[in-house]
Enzyme design. Structure first.
Site, short mmCIF file in Angstrom:
data_model
loop_
_atom_site.label_atom_id
_atom_site.label_comp_id
_atom_site.label_asym_id
_atom_site.label_seq_id
_atom_site.Cartn_x
_atom_site.Cartn_y
_atom_site.Cartn_z
CG ASN A 154 36.49 37.35 41.88
OD1 ASN A 154 37.30 38.04 42.49
ND2 ASN A 154 36.60 37.12 40.58
CB SER A 162 29.48 34.09 36.82
OG SER A 162 30.51 33.11 36.81
CG HIS A 167 33.74 28.89 41.93
ND1 HIS A 167 32.48 29.42 42.13
CD2 HIS A 167 34.31 29.62 40.94
CE1 HIS A 167 32.28 30.42 41.28
NE2 HIS A 167 33.38 30.57 40.56
#
Length: 349
Positions: A154, A162, A167
């Site tokens: 994402n 977040s 990553h």
């Protein structure tokens, strides 16, 4: 007199054989004015190391555990895992309206590199190769215990990321998730009916037509699928029959790094922003079957539509009826294809 159908002007539906669903295409709507939400573009220069980042090397994570001083891709158990290894099975219910089943698994995080500022398109092809090697290692390890291993990323706050350190995630499941189970069924049915592999046939068709191809390398193609839902959605596929990432040759793995860099660079160049998306690989499950109907592929689902500040919202009709898009797949592919493969941040002034 009825006008002749023009796909760039007239509403029509397109069928997605991979998930057995239709999408409504409304190209005339692309001309409508926009007075809705404008998202702030966040383009400040990130440092290569952030002492407050939970994912940077040698920093303390939110659990208090210290990251190693890693210099290559780093994998660790997700501190807020959605799945647990030792989960008891719920009691069976005789009521057809209240059914549940056991869900065991593991969730891991993969930091693509120690550099806090470098997303995939800003890494070198060699650095992306290292990421691919780790993906393959994780698949071998987790695939020995679970029938499904989902590799995904994402990218960007717009996609719910977040932490800004580049990553991805790796979730291993004791079950086949809904989207995967659907693709498993449709590909199996296609092989039984046609005697060939659906996505291998699809690649051959797209290579002949070329109108939806965005990037092509020796072993891979990235294209906007005929049935795309998101404005600049792409599908990444090998040119030959490959069931899993772990079955790639060295040449195919190296070439995958090349096309990942080229595709994600084009995404960033489209609106000269760090282009948000959710992406992930689908491949043959680790279920002990031959899975000849499966073809390895990766989905890229980016939300941006008109600019770095205007995104596609899946609401209303999409939630209650069926998916809908404005730009045709061919128009989206043409725009992406025309973009430079040199990242806008790396161009010489």
């Amino acid at each position: 007199m009825t006008a002749l159908f023009e796909p760039t002007e007239h509403p029509h539906r397109r069928y997605n054989p991979l998930i057995d669903q239709w999408v409504l295409v409304s190209p005339h709507r692309a001309k409508r004015p926009w007075q809705g939400q404008q998202e702030k573009v966040n383009e400040e220069q990130k440092p290569s190391y952030d002492p407050t980042c939970y994912l940077c090397p040698s920093n303390k994570r939110i659990t208090g555990e210290l990251n190693p001083d890693y210099r290559k891709p780093y994998v660790f158990k997700n501190d807020f895992s959605a799945l647990l290894e030792d989960t008891p099975a719920p009691e069976k219910s005789s009521d057809p309206l209240f059914q549940s089943s056991q869900a065991r698994g593991e969730s891991r995080v993969i930091c693509f590199s120690p550099d806090h500022s470098k997303t995939l398109p800003l890494l070198t092809a060699l650095e992306i190769e290292e990421v691919i090697k780790v993906w393959q290692e994780q698949l071998r390890e987790l695939g020995a215990k679970y029938q499904w291993v989902q590799i995904f990323e994402n990218k960007g706050a717009a996609m719910g990321c977040s932490n800004p350190h580049p990553h991805g995630q790796i979730w291993a499941n004791s079950f086949l998730p809904n989207e995967v189970a659907r693709e498993d069924r449709t590909q199996r049915d296609y092989l039984l009916k046609h005697g060939s592999v659906m996505l291998v046939d699809y690649v051959k068709r797209e290579l002949a037509l070329k109108e939806r191809i965005v990037v092509e390398t020796e072993h891979w193609i990235a294209l906007v699928p005929y049935w795309a839902i998101w404005p600049f959605e792409t599908l990444l596929l090998p040119k030959t029959h490959v069931k899993r990432l772990t079955e790639l040759s060295d040449e195919q793995s190296k070439d995958l790094a090349v096309i990942l860099k080229k595709l994600t660079t084009k995404y960033d160049n489209l609106f000269e922003t760090s282009f948000p998306y959710s992406m992930g690989f689908h491949a043959a499950p680790f279920n002990g079957e031959d899975n000849e109907h499966w073809q390895l592929h990766a989905h890229f689902y980016p939300p941006l539509l008109r600019s770095a500040t205007v995104r596609k919202f899946m609401v209303g009709y999409e939630m209650l009826g069926e998916n809908q898009r404005d730009l045709t797949a061919e128009q989206a592919a043409e725009r992406l294809r025309a973009l430079s493969e040199v990242h806008y941040k790396e161009r010489t002034k």
